[in-house]
Design an enzyme around this catalytic site. Structure first.
Site, mmCIF file in Angstrom:
data_model
loop_
_atom_site.group_PDB
_atom_site.id
_atom_site.type_symbol
_atom_site.label_atom_id
_atom_site.label_comp_id
_atom_site.label_asym_id
_atom_site.label_seq_id
_atom_site.Cartn_x
_atom_site.Cartn_y
_atom_site.Cartn_z
ATOM 1 N N GLU A 1 22.589 -46.573 19.519
ATOM 2 C CA GLU A 1 23.112 -47.948 19.535
ATOM 3 C C GLU A 1 22.150 -48.768 18.686
ATOM 4 O O GLU A 1 21.088 -49.184 19.154
ATOM 5 C CB GLU A 1 23.161 -48.473 20.982
ATOM 6 C CG GLU A 1 24.049 -47.644 21.920
ATOM 7 C CD GLU A 1 25.533 -47.894 21.704
ATOM 8 O OE1 GLU A 1 25.893 -48.927 21.110
ATOM 9 O OE2 GLU A 1 26.346 -47.047 22.126
ATOM 10 N N CYS B 1 21.895 -58.027 19.153
ATOM 11 C CA CYS B 1 22.330 -57.015 18.170
ATOM 12 C C CYS B 1 23.662 -57.379 17.542
ATOM 13 O O CYS B 1 23.894 -57.084 16.374
ATOM 14 C CB CYS B 1 22.414 -55.655 18.833
ATOM 15 S SG CYS B 1 23.539 -55.605 20.238
HETATM 16 P P1 NAD Z 1 12.841 -50.800 18.096
HETATM 17 O O1 NAD Z 1 13.642 -49.768 17.374
HETATM 18 O O2 NAD Z 1 11.589 -51.278 17.471
HETATM 19 O O3 NAD Z 1 12.427 -50.259 19.560
HETATM 20 C C1 NAD Z 1 13.364 -49.787 20.502
HETATM 21 C C2 NAD Z 1 12.689 -48.803 21.445
HETATM 22 O O4 NAD Z 1 12.238 -47.695 20.679
HETATM 23 C C3 NAD Z 1 11.483 -49.340 22.203
HETATM 24 O O5 NAD Z 1 11.550 -48.918 23.553
HETATM 25 C C4 NAD Z 1 10.307 -48.668 21.513
HETATM 26 O O6 NAD Z 1 9.229 -48.423 22.372
HETATM 27 C C5 NAD Z 1 10.931 -47.360 21.076
HETATM 28 N N1 NAD Z 1 10.235 -46.730 19.946
HETATM 29 C C6 NAD Z 1 9.413 -47.301 19.036
HETATM 30 N N2 NAD Z 1 8.981 -46.376 18.168
HETATM 31 C C7 NAD Z 1 9.531 -45.192 18.538
HETATM 32 C C8 NAD Z 1 9.461 -43.857 18.036
HETATM 33 N N3 NAD Z 1 8.720 -43.557 16.977
HETATM 34 N N4 NAD Z 1 10.175 -42.899 18.680
HETATM 35 C C9 NAD Z 1 10.930 -43.195 19.741
HETATM 36 N N5 NAD Z 1 11.049 -44.438 20.256
HETATM 37 C C10 NAD Z 1 10.347 -45.422 19.663
HETATM 38 O O7 NAD Z 1 13.863 -51.991 18.379
HETATM 39 P P2 NAD Z 1 13.562 -53.398 19.041
HETATM 40 O O8 NAD Z 1 12.760 -54.235 18.106
HETATM 41 O O9 NAD Z 1 13.061 -53.211 20.422
HETATM 42 O O10 NAD Z 1 15.061 -53.987 19.147
HETATM 43 C C11 NAD Z 1 15.685 -54.649 18.107
HETATM 44 C C12 NAD Z 1 16.692 -53.757 17.401
HETATM 45 O O11 NAD Z 1 17.573 -53.169 18.331
HETATM 46 C C13 NAD Z 1 17.587 -54.561 16.466
HETATM 47 O O12 NAD Z 1 17.782 -53.820 15.286
HETATM 48 C C14 NAD Z 1 18.894 -54.684 17.238
HETATM 49 O O13 NAD Z 1 20.038 -54.873 16.448
HETATM 50 C C15 NAD Z 1 18.924 -53.375 17.949
HETATM 51 N N6 NAD Z 1 19.772 -53.477 19.131
HETATM 52 C C16 NAD Z 1 20.946 -52.778 19.175
HETATM 53 C C17 NAD Z 1 21.778 -52.902 20.277
HETATM 54 C C18 NAD Z 1 23.085 -52.167 20.371
HETATM 55 O O14 NAD Z 1 23.662 -52.143 21.458
HETATM 56 N N7 NAD Z 1 23.579 -51.571 19.300
HETATM 57 C C19 NAD Z 1 21.394 -53.720 21.330
HETATM 58 C C20 NAD Z 1 20.195 -54.415 21.251
HETATM 59 C C21 NAD Z 1 19.377 -54.275 20.154
#
Ligand code: NAD
Length: 478
Positions: free
Chosen positions: A222, A256
């Protein structure tokens, strides 16, 4: 039962130990019945309904201020609606479905049996920390799985609270919350889960998909991206501006499915800007202290918003603030809403997901040009279309590919439990919500029942005339 470790203190060995214990339980007890699943879902819903005050306070402290009504509406309400919908339909979803049998195999019977996958991993972002942890957990529990969930390190108070609330209501072989930053997240996504649902950025989604591929763990991703709002020539510009303003500024743009930028017929920019400024003034006034307006989650993200503006202005864009004096906001954790005019594709704000209260307004010469702009970019998570011309609307629906669409508003398609929610291409793969979530976390196992009386007995050696005649007859019915 072993005493659970505080999950913030788990190292890689502790993480593997939790994983092994939970996985072993799923192999020993692979098919929780309806009563067990119902009980788990009710305990999960109780976290949202009974702990609302503590949850709202923790999220607000993590954000530096999160409007409490936004937490209630866009997080708790969505989770509650989702769980209640699931409780109403779960019995039906769990039943093996009758499936037709091809003539050649009659009177055999087909059944499609949904089966829990086993142990599911959920990785969540910070922007809606309650909804994006518990909605996937609810879907996974409904499908009969055990769940390990890793919330974001950017909402540490909420993550610690969730770990505590979950450990009070769930056995440590049912649901476990794993706290920690990217290191823990990396180790987490390398575990050989039976399914992994990741919500977050497209950049990290690629890393997670690669880590999961090593274990052949199926993933639901997602992700994010730039969701356009197309204002058609047939639209009431003022109505569109007002609805876009609400959706853009919900959670201060950290959503998002927020409209990332607007495409509108050239010549309507002034009308749109005036209507948008009026709508923002009505929604949030001019005071950074207004509790209805949410802060940007942390200083680096706030600085990134300013950097997007600085880059655009340096390349020729014009900023239109919706507030009288943006300098009054410089000591605040909040970022004032603004519109960017005269943007060009080489600007960061036109390339990166904005994820904040900056709205580029991009004039287009025709409906074709609007479609071409969307199609040239990565496939967005959401697309919004405003107008009354049904033929123009249907062209956009057919000629653009996006995760989902709301017509004449924004975001609302996400809250439809009878529709799947998910992205496509760079905005994600797979879906959940309602029965779609149940299916994502189930193996739909086809089962064929062979009766004693069956033509299949003739279809084996020693081959001869009977076989030839049978096959010829069956081919006529194929
Ligand atoms: P992010 O990708 O930085 O982090 C998301 C999660 O991934 C966190 O729990 C983080 O600890 C983990 N993470 C970080 N590095 C990782 C790695 N190397 N391996 C595995 N996991 C890792 O995203 P964010 O800044 O927390 O959220 C914002 C983004 O999320 C935006 O792009 C937004 O559009 C998207 N988003 C999508 C939805 C959806 O339903 N499609 C909903 C909310 C947010």
């Amino acid at each position: 039962m072993d005493m659970p470790l505080p999950t913030a203190m788990l190292g890689p060995d502790g993480l593997s130990a939790v994983f092994s214990r939970m996985r072993e339980t799923t192999r020993r007890d692979p098919h929780p019945d309806l009563a067990q699943r119902t009980d788990r879902l009710k305990r999960l819903r109780a976290i949202v309904t009974e702990e609302a005050g503590a949850i709202e306070a923790a999220i607000s402290a993590d954000f530096g201020h999160r409007c409490v009504q936004e937490t209630r509406l866009a997080e708790a309400f969505i989770v509650e609606v989702g769980i209640s919908h699931t409780l109403r339909h779960l019995k039906g979803w769990m039943k093996p479905k009758r499936v037709k049998t091809e003539f050649a195999f009659l009177p055999g019977r087909n059944r499609l049996m949904p089966q829990p996958l086993g142990l599911v991993g959920v990785v969540a972002p910070w922007n809606y920390p309650l909804q994006l942890t518990l909605a996937p957990v609810a879907a996974a529990l409904a499908a009969g799985n055990r769940v390990m969930v890793k919330p974001s390190e950017l909402t540490p108070r909420f993550s610690a609270l969730l770990a505590e609330l979950v450990s009070r209501r769930f056995r440590d072989d049912e649901v476990v919350v794993i706290e920690g930053g990217p290191e823990v997240a990396t180790a987490f996504s390398g575990l050989p889960f039976d399914h992994l649902l990741f919500t977050g950025s497209t950049r990290v989604g690629r890393i997670v998909a690669q880590a999961a591929a090593k274990n052949l763990t199926p993933v639901t991703l997602e992700l994010g991206g730039k969701s356009p709002a197309i204002v058609d020539a047939s639209a009431d510009v003022a109505v569109a501006a007002e609805r876009i303003a609400f959706a853009k500024l919900l959670n201060a743009g950290q959503t998002c499915v927020a409209p990332d930028y607007v495409l509108l017929p050239a010549g309507h920019e002034n009308a749109f800007v005036e209507a948008y400024r009026g709508a923002v003034a009505k929604l949030f006034g001019d005071d950074p202290g207004n509790p209805d307006y949410t802060a940007i989650v942390c200083a680096p993200h706030r600085a990134r918003q300013q950097a997007l503006i600085d880059d655009a202005v340096a390349k020729g864009a014009k900023v239109v603030w919706t507030v009288a004096d943006p300098t009054r906001w410089s000591n605040s954790a909040k970022f004032p809403p603004c519109i960017l005019l005269d943007t060009t594709p080489d600007m960061r704000v036109r390339q990166e997901e904005i994820f904040g209260p900056i709205l580029p307004v991009v004039p287009v010469q025709s409906a074709d040009a609007a479609i071409a702009t969307v199609v040239a970019d990565e496939r967005p998570l959401a697309l919004y279309w405003f107008g009354t011309d049904e033929a123009a609307r249907d062209r956009v629906m057919v000629e653009t590919v996006s995760g989902g669409v709301t017509v004449n508003d924004c975001i609302v398609h996400l809250a439809q439990e009878n529709q799947p929610f998910g992205g496509v291409g760079a905005s994600g793969m797979g879906a959940y919500h309602g029965e779609w979530g149940f299916r994502t976390f189930s193996h739909l196992k086809p089962i064929f029942h062979r009766p004693n009386l069956s033509g299949l007995g003739f279809m084996r050696p020693p081959y001869g005339k009977t076989f030839d005649r049978m096959l010829a007859a069956l081919r006529r019915f194929a």
